[in-house]
Design an enzyme around this catalytic site. Sequence first.
Site, short mmCIF file in Angstrom:
data_model
loop_
_atom_site.label_atom_id
_atom_site.label_comp_id
_atom_site.label_asym_id
_atom_site.label_seq_id
_atom_site.Cartn_x
_atom_site.Cartn_y
_atom_site.Cartn_z
N CYS A 176 23.29 -104.63 54.85
CA CYS A 176 24.56 -105.35 55.05
C CYS A 176 24.50 -106.74 54.42
O CYS A 176 25.49 -107.47 54.44
CB CYS A 176 24.87 -105.49 56.53
SG CYS A 176 25.03 -103.91 57.37
N ASP A 207 22.69 -109.29 55.51
CA ASP A 207 22.16 -110.36 56.36
C ASP A 207 21.33 -109.87 57.53
O ASP A 207 21.66 -108.91 58.21
CB ASP A 207 23.23 -111.37 56.84
CG ASP A 207 24.61 -110.77 57.02
OD1 ASP A 207 24.64 -109.59 57.38
OD2 ASP A 207 25.60 -111.49 56.83
N CYS A 259 23.71 -115.02 53.31
CA CYS A 259 24.43 -116.02 52.51
C CYS A 259 24.28 -117.41 53.13
O CYS A 259 23.71 -117.56 54.22
CB CYS A 259 25.89 -115.65 52.42
SG CYS A 259 26.74 -115.73 54.00
N CYS A 266 29.10 -113.91 60.16
CA CYS A 266 27.84 -114.68 60.20
C CYS A 266 27.67 -115.34 61.57
O CYS A 266 26.58 -115.40 62.12
CB CYS A 266 27.83 -115.77 59.13
SG CYS A 266 27.94 -115.12 57.46
#
Lengths: 404, 134
Positions: free
Chosen positions: B37, B39, B62, B105
Amino acid sequence: MKFPIYLDYNATAPTDPRVVEAMMPYFTQTYGNAASRNHQFGWEAEQAVEKARDLLGETIGGGGREIVLTSGATESNNLAILGVADFYKEKGRHIITSPIEHKAVIDPCQALEQRGYDVTFLDVDDDGCISLEQLEKSIRPDTILVSLMAGNNEIGTLNPLEEIGKITRKHGVLFHTDATQAVGKIPLDVEQMNIDLLSFTAHKMYGPKGVGALYVRRKRPRVRLSPIMFGGGHERGMRSGTLNVPGIVGFAKALELCRDEMESEAERQTALRERLHQRLQAELDHIKLNGHPTQRLPNNLNVSFGYVEGESLIMGISDIAVSSGSACTSASLEPSYVLRALGVGDDLAHSSIRFGVGRFTTEEEIDYTADKMIFAVKRLRDMSPLYEMVQEGIDLSTVNWTPH
Amino acid sequence: MAYSEKVIDHYNEPRNVGSFEKSDDQVGTGLVGAPECGDVMKLQIKVENEKIVDAKFKTFGCGSAIASSSLATEWVKGKTLDEALAIQNTEIVEELSLPPVKIHCSVLAEDAIKAAIQDYRKRQETSSEPTASA
């Protein structure tokens, strides 16, 4: 050195000042409509277009009368695929292509599938190469077109055009190639390679954006197309619309420069690409070259940096312009479909960077880029839980991840 | 994509990068996300008397993912376990000015905190020893 450093030449290139200079008179002085047959303005514009057309056609081994001028390679690809599909629909409705073509080829093919055509997507191996045997076996009595690109925009892998052309010619199937990345960079000859349709564009070869061409073979065999745009019947009825005279003049000038400098530039850019790759390889572990090691575009390098994520890596090299995945899809969070088709795992696909070198790239810029990349990768690996686990000897495929 | 100043700051100067010994009874480890994915976060807490005295993270992801986890370690430090459990991803979104495509995130960072606390509590149940105070 000037910052930021541009290393995204597979996306586009700056227009060469010599090209701009050649274009200038066609904005303000020779501004006629090339289709105006009644006065000098029109004649002069037409003359300039015909001269450009000849150069474009002859440089790829064809003739000026085989060039259909378009707005760019996306339009050329659409015209080739949709135009052939419609014109030859009584002969058959089967097309062969590959899963790593540009979206401007894949999407029209998929649109045809919706209209009842049958499309075969050939397999590609780890390097992005097709199998000629599979290609030949895939040809059926109802196959009308094979569309395979010259050089891949993401991973740089070159297709064996001459071998493909032998097969398509033997079976009487038309051969289209999207040569957007290849024209002006590697030698191409539509006669020698038995190419029937070839798409190319100005802006990848230091010409202006918004102008391209489709080579359409006129004899042995004569290729016919249904138009996809209707209007004044320009371009022998295949592409209506007032010609972009300054753009076309610039396109030809750009190709002329590429042609004259091709050999030395290919050599120089390959050396720059290799220099960057070797530096990265020497100082970083767990890196993987994507695409074929030798059969690739001179100006393309695509590398996956294991255990670091591409977007964060790009953030760490913010004064260098590169692309993560393809520029066309990097607006989405999906990893590159090209890398996926090669069997690159999603984790490594997320970690890939495309470096495109070009006419204005210097050795100094390459060295700076290598230093900066090495620093950024090491820094991100210091904070990567994956890299830590791998160092501890954990096999990441055995971990119970929580996809979200 | 333009990052907010706070994201850039955390990316350039991440707080509390590193690892604790996983087997330490005082430590809770949360590992969330998946490599495919794009992360993965590892967030670790060190606990004394139900209070988080230290925290560390490592993140593959990221800039926003790095910033979210870096911020999470800052925020949990000094909090009790129950206080840390109350941290919402929306607070992270607000603090870092994350755009909609990066909200996941912050969700991951919240999940990481919860996973670390859960791991710590589970280890307390299974361990017959009382929490060692070094």
